[in-house]
Structures are given as structure tokens and as C-alpha cells.
Write an enzyme that holds these catalytic residues in place. Structure first.
Site, mmCIF file in Angstrom:
data_model
loop_
_atom_site.group_PDB
_atom_site.id
_atom_site.type_symbol
_atom_site.label_atom_id
_atom_site.label_comp_id
_atom_site.label_asym_id
_atom_site.label_seq_id
_atom_site.Cartn_x
_atom_site.Cartn_y
_atom_site.Cartn_z
ATOM 1 N N TYR A 56 -2.280 -19.344 12.691
ATOM 2 C CA TYR A 56 -1.729 -18.845 11.557
ATOM 3 C C TYR A 56 -2.638 -19.297 10.138
ATOM 4 O O TYR A 56 -3.116 -20.665 10.288
ATOM 5 C CB TYR A 56 -0.342 -19.702 11.389
ATOM 6 C CG TYR A 56 0.636 -18.767 11.688
ATOM 7 C CD1 TYR A 56 1.156 -17.762 10.772
ATOM 8 C CD2 TYR A 56 1.557 -18.835 12.791
ATOM 9 C CE1 TYR A 56 2.107 -16.784 10.803
ATOM 10 C CE2 TYR A 56 2.618 -17.812 13.201
ATOM 11 C CZ TYR A 56 2.998 -16.928 11.985
ATOM 12 O OH TYR A 56 3.847 -15.982 12.555
ATOM 13 N N GLU A 58 -1.409 -18.723 6.602
ATOM 14 C CA GLU A 58 -0.840 -17.995 5.444
ATOM 15 C C GLU A 58 -1.575 -18.427 4.003
ATOM 16 O O GLU A 58 -1.990 -19.841 4.125
ATOM 17 C CB GLU A 58 0.549 -18.431 5.127
ATOM 18 C CG GLU A 58 1.341 -17.667 6.286
ATOM 19 C CD GLU A 58 2.876 -17.991 6.162
ATOM 20 O OE1 GLU A 58 3.411 -18.659 5.039
ATOM 21 O OE2 GLU A 58 3.724 -17.513 7.038
ATOM 22 N N ASP A 202 -5.513 6.723 -2.116
ATOM 23 C CA ASP A 202 -5.140 6.311 -0.593
ATOM 24 C C ASP A 202 -6.360 6.889 0.157
ATOM 25 O O ASP A 202 -6.306 8.214 0.452
ATOM 26 C CB ASP A 202 -4.010 6.470 -0.186
ATOM 27 C CG ASP A 202 -3.570 6.174 1.180
ATOM 28 O OD1 ASP A 202 -4.650 5.945 2.139
ATOM 29 O OD2 ASP A 202 -2.324 6.106 1.588
ATOM 30 N N THR A 228 -6.501 2.428 5.279
ATOM 31 C CA THR A 228 -6.501 1.695 6.900
ATOM 32 C C THR A 228 -7.986 1.262 7.072
ATOM 33 O O THR A 228 -8.868 1.762 6.445
ATOM 34 C CB THR A 228 -5.906 2.498 7.703
ATOM 35 O OG1 THR A 228 -6.663 3.851 7.748
ATOM 36 C CG2 THR A 228 -4.331 2.861 7.497
ATOM 37 N N LYS A 231 -9.617 4.276 11.105
ATOM 38 C CA LYS A 231 -9.555 5.856 11.204
ATOM 39 C C LYS A 231 -11.268 6.071 11.308
ATOM 40 O O LYS A 231 -12.137 5.802 12.153
ATOM 41 C CB LYS A 231 -8.973 6.622 10.146
ATOM 42 C CG LYS A 231 -7.457 6.107 10.249
ATOM 43 C CD LYS A 231 -6.760 6.861 9.201
ATOM 44 C CE LYS A 231 -5.063 6.798 9.611
ATOM 45 N NZ LYS A 231 -4.316 6.052 8.651
ATOM 46 N N ARG A 237 -7.440 -2.068 13.998
ATOM 47 C CA ARG A 237 -5.997 -1.636 13.271
ATOM 48 C C ARG A 237 -5.738 -2.771 12.111
ATOM 49 O O ARG A 237 -5.980 -3.960 12.250
ATOM 50 C CB ARG A 237 -4.546 -1.856 14.166
ATOM 51 C CG ARG A 237 -4.735 -1.021 15.412
ATOM 52 C CD ARG A 237 -5.074 0.601 15.056
ATOM 53 N NE ARG A 237 -3.712 1.140 14.647
ATOM 54 C CZ ARG A 237 -3.074 2.156 15.054
ATOM 55 N NH1 ARG A 237 -3.802 2.874 16.148
ATOM 56 N NH2 ARG A 237 -2.073 2.813 14.549
HETATM 57 N N1 DSN Z 1 -0.220 8.350 11.140
HETATM 58 C C1 DSN Z 1 -1.529 8.375 10.416
HETATM 59 C C2 DSN Z 1 -2.082 9.506 10.556
HETATM 60 O O1 DSN Z 1 -2.000 10.070 11.765
HETATM 61 O O2 DSN Z 1 -2.543 10.212 9.804
HETATM 62 C C3 DSN Z 1 -0.795 8.572 8.829
HETATM 63 O O3 DSN Z 1 -0.109 7.216 8.776
#
Ligand code: DSN
Length: 421
Positions: A56, A58, A202, A228, A231, A237
Site C-alpha cells: 500500500y 497512498e 484523451d 490508458t 493499448k 493496465r
Molecule cells: N474499452 C475501450 C476500447 O475498447 O476502446 C475504451 O474504453
């Protein structure tokens, strides 16, 4: 010490171990073409599965509410510094659990419930958390979505400007999940400045492309950038928020203690590793190949009579409108999955069908490019795609395509998978 926790997963929990092994094989044998997915490296996964899961932390480096941060602090600092260097920003918060919490933190930092926000509408390729009605961001804020044009499916900047002048939003989001074209950050920045809005880019889908310089960067145009990390960036993640120093304190306060508790420090270590990977020359080659593969696949699909939203792509994803093929997106996605091509059904702009069974499918090239597929392989991918759609009701035919796909993929090892034998 109890010996319950000592055995391997295979010895202690064979049920879960078998499912994990099956998932590894599935990821090995399929063309994984969901554009938001990828293969994280073994090194990234080692960090994510490390002893940091027990910790942890924080607070922020040097300002924690828990002891024992001797190694967590330098790890988070490395993650922040590497991300700052990669994107050329003054401040990086690497604690958001994912993209949606990153966006919620931005709402919390810079707007109050009831304020007006603008974002690309979900059915036009935007994201739920940019103010769409079913999301908390649409329920608690006054949302004014903008659209893409009917004829060329590009963001309608005239509409964005006109809506912004009329509604004077506090926040304008740009970026999306199913928008295959380049974002004009400068045009958005000009509109935001004119109406006194904060511009939020974003870049969840395209952050790997931005880091590699194959998509224009919003740095210098957007006030705040969210993303994120798993991707096109190919990390663990997670989420992150990038800003100039002027907004750093507000963002940090909104993430913790505003929205989250203890950060997932194992994933932050994974992000540090991924940022180091993304700074290597090989990552630039990967990112260029992601875009080249998507363009080549788009051209091959068009040559086979498929309609692409906006006519093609500038990035990693394609949106195929199946209306003229007389098959719904859901039926097509199911058939393609059986044929070894994993993607998702998706609405297309101005879709007359419902989101649960829309007119299109969305697919992308990040994961298959990570495996090493090149432009020369895209004609074959298009052939399998076409054949699966044409023979969507022929189970034997779909199985035969899946076997061909798996055979082809044997020459392209998938990073990070644990495979026995
Ligand atoms: N779930 C993501 C996507 O597949 O684009 C977006 O949140």
C-alpha cells in the site's frame, strides 16, 4: 507458515490454472484485432506480477501515508520521469487505475456537477466518459456532444465551434475509441481558448503512436492529456494524466485523495518498464508498422467491397460498415471470432441499428503488429475476414479459416505468453 500459499497455481488451483493456460493458447492462436488490446512484454508482466502487489502506498513519492516506501518511491519517480521524457511534458500522474478514472479525475479537478462539457458523441466514436448520457459524466454534468459529418465521417469542427460558442463549456474533450482519423489539436485548442474552456485530449487509443511520433502530439495544444497505458503504448493496465506544471497540483489532488486510494504500484512499475521499451528505436518501427498495416488492411478490405467509415484510416483502427453486406455487426463479430479473428461489434456514425447489435465491426492492428505481421500479410488477413463474413453460417468453413489463421500465426511468436510445450 501455512503451506496453503506455497504451491504453484497449477498445484493449488488446477481449475484456474487450466483456464489461464487456455487463455494463453487462445491469444497465441487468434488474430487479436480489438484495437484497444495488445501483448504486453514479459518484462512488463513480471513487474505487474511482482511483490509490489502486496504494498500500500497512498500518497505520492516522499509524501506517503504508509511506511516501507524505500523502493516504491523510486519506482514511481522513474515511471513519472520516463513518461514525462517520452511525451515531452512537465508533469505526469501515473496513478489512475485506468482511462475512465483518469477522465473522472479531470472532471473532479476542473469542473463542478452541472457544468457544461463537450465531447465526441459515443455513437460517433467518442468515449463514455466524455459526457455520454449513461455515464456518470453525462448524468452529473450538462453534456453537449459533437458529431462527425455524415458525408466524410470527420469531426465537424464548424459544429464544435458553434456549439462551444453557444454553450460555453468548462471542458472540451477530444479523442475517442472508434475514430480512425487524425485529431486536429490546434483547431480544438483555438476553439477552447476562444470560449475559455479547458481542452482535454484523451489519447488512450493512440498514445503509443503519439509517443513514437506517428500521430501528431497534443502537447502544446491541450491543457490536460489523459490516456490508458495498455493499448498502442503496450504497457500494463493503467491510466495516466499529463499536464504542464500549472495544472499539476490540481490533477494530483483530484487523483489522490480526490478519487482513488492506494495506487496499484505493481502496474506503475510495469508502466516504467513500458516507457523504457517505448523509448527504444524498435518501438518507433512497431508504431509505424501499426499504421502501415492498418492502411494496407483498409485498402485490401475496400478492394473486397467493404465500406470503411471515413473511407480508411490514419491510425491503428478500422471501422467497417457492414450494411451493404447484409449482416449485422454482432453476427459478423461472432462468425469472425469462430474463424480466429477477434474483434468487436460497433456502431457506425448515424447507425440506424441499436448499440447491442449495430451495423459495424471495429478492428485494429496493434496486437498483430507486436507479433511481427507486416503489410505483406494484410491481404491474407482481408481474405480470411471476407471469407468469414461470406460464410458466416458455415461452421465448418469458419473452423477451417481458424485453423489456417493459427497455422499462419505459428511464424509470429506472441510476446509475454506462458505456453507449455
Ligand atoms: N474499452 C475501450 C476500447 O475498447 O476502446 C475504451 O474504453
Amino acid at each position: 507458515m501455512s503451506d496453503t500459499f506455497d504451491p504453484t497455481i497449477a498445484a493449488f488451483d488446477p481449475e484456474i490454472a487450466a483456464l489461464l493456460a487456455s487463455e494463453n493458447r487462445r491469444q497465441r492462436d487468434k488474430l487479436r484485432m480489438i484495437p484497444s488490446e495488445n501483448y504486453a512484454s514479459k518484462a512488463v508482466q513480471e513487474a505487474c506480477g511482482s511483490a509490489l502487489n502486496n504494498k500500500y502506498s497512498e500518497g505520492y513519492p516522499r509524501k506517503r501515508y504508509y511506511e516501507g516506501q524505500q523502493f516504491v518511491d523510486p519506482i514511481e519517480e522513474l515511471a513519472r520521469d520516463r513518461i514525462k521524457a517520452l511525451f515531452g511534458v512537465e508533469h505526469a500522474n501515473v496513478q489512475p487505475y485506468s482511462g475512465s478514472p483518469a477522465n473522472l479525475a479531470v472532471f473532479f479537478a476542473f469542473a463542478k456537477p452541472g457544468d457544461t462539457v463537450m465531447g465526441l458523441g459515443l455513437p460517433h466514436g467518442g468515449h463514455l466518459t466524455h459526457g455520454w448520457s449513461v455515464s456518470i459524466t453525462g448524468a452529473w454534468f450538462k453534456s453537449v456532444p459533437y458529431s462527425v459529418r455524415r458525408d466524410d465521417h470527420r469531426v465537424d469542427l464548424d459544429e464544435v465551434r458553434s456549439l462551444a460558442r453557444t454553450h460555453r463549456p468548462k471542458l472540451i474533450f477530444c479523442g475517442g475509441t472508434a475514430y480512425p482519423r487524425t485529431w486536429d489539436w490546434a483547431a480544438f485548442a483555438e476553439i477552447a481558448r476562444e470560449v475559455g474552456a479547458l481542452l482535454v485530449a484523451d489519447i488512450a487509443h493512440i498514445s503509443g503512436l503519439v509517443a513514437a511520433g506517428v500521430h501528431p502530439s497534443p502537447v502544446g495544444f491541450a491543457d490536460v492529456i489523459t490516456s490508458t497505458t495498455h493499448k498502442t503504448l503496450r504497457g500494463p493496465r493503467g491510466g495516466m494524466i499529463l499536464t504542464g506544471s500549472a495544472h499539476a497540483a490540481a490533477v494530483d489532488k483530484a487523483v489522490f485523495p480526490g478519487l482513488q486510494g492506494g495506487p496499484h504500484v505493481a502496474n506503475i512499475a510495469g508502466l516504467a518498464v513500458a516507457a523504457r521499451e517505448a523509448a527504444q528505436p524498435a518501438f518507433k518501427v512497431y508504431a509505424r508498422d501499426v499504421v502501415d498495416n492498418a492502411k494496407a488492411l483498409g485498402e485490401a478490405l475496400v478492394a473486397r467491397g467493404f465500406d470503411l467509415v471515413s473511407g480508411g484510416t490514419d491510425n491503428h483502427l478500422l471501422l467497417v460498415d457492414l450494411t451493404r453486406k447484409n449482416i449485422s455487426g454482432k453476427r459478423a463479430a461472432r462468425a469472425l471470432d469462430q474463424a480466429g479473428i477477434e474483434l468487436n461489434y460497433n456502431t457506425v456514425p448515424y447507425d440506424p441499428r441499436k448499440p447491442f447489435d449495430p451495423s459495424g465491426v471495429r478492428l485494429g492492428t496493434p496486437a498483430i503488429t507486436t507479433r511481427g505481421l507486416k503489410v505483406a500479410d494484410m491481404a491474407e488477413v482481408a481474405r480470411w475476414f471476407d471469407s468469414a463474413i461470406t460464410h458466416a453460417d458455415d461452421s465448418d468453413r469458419l473452423d477451417a479459416i481458424a485453423a489456417e489463421v493459427a497455422g499462419h500465426l505459428r511464424a509470429f511468436p506472441a510476446p509475454g505468453l506462458v505456453l507449455e510445450g
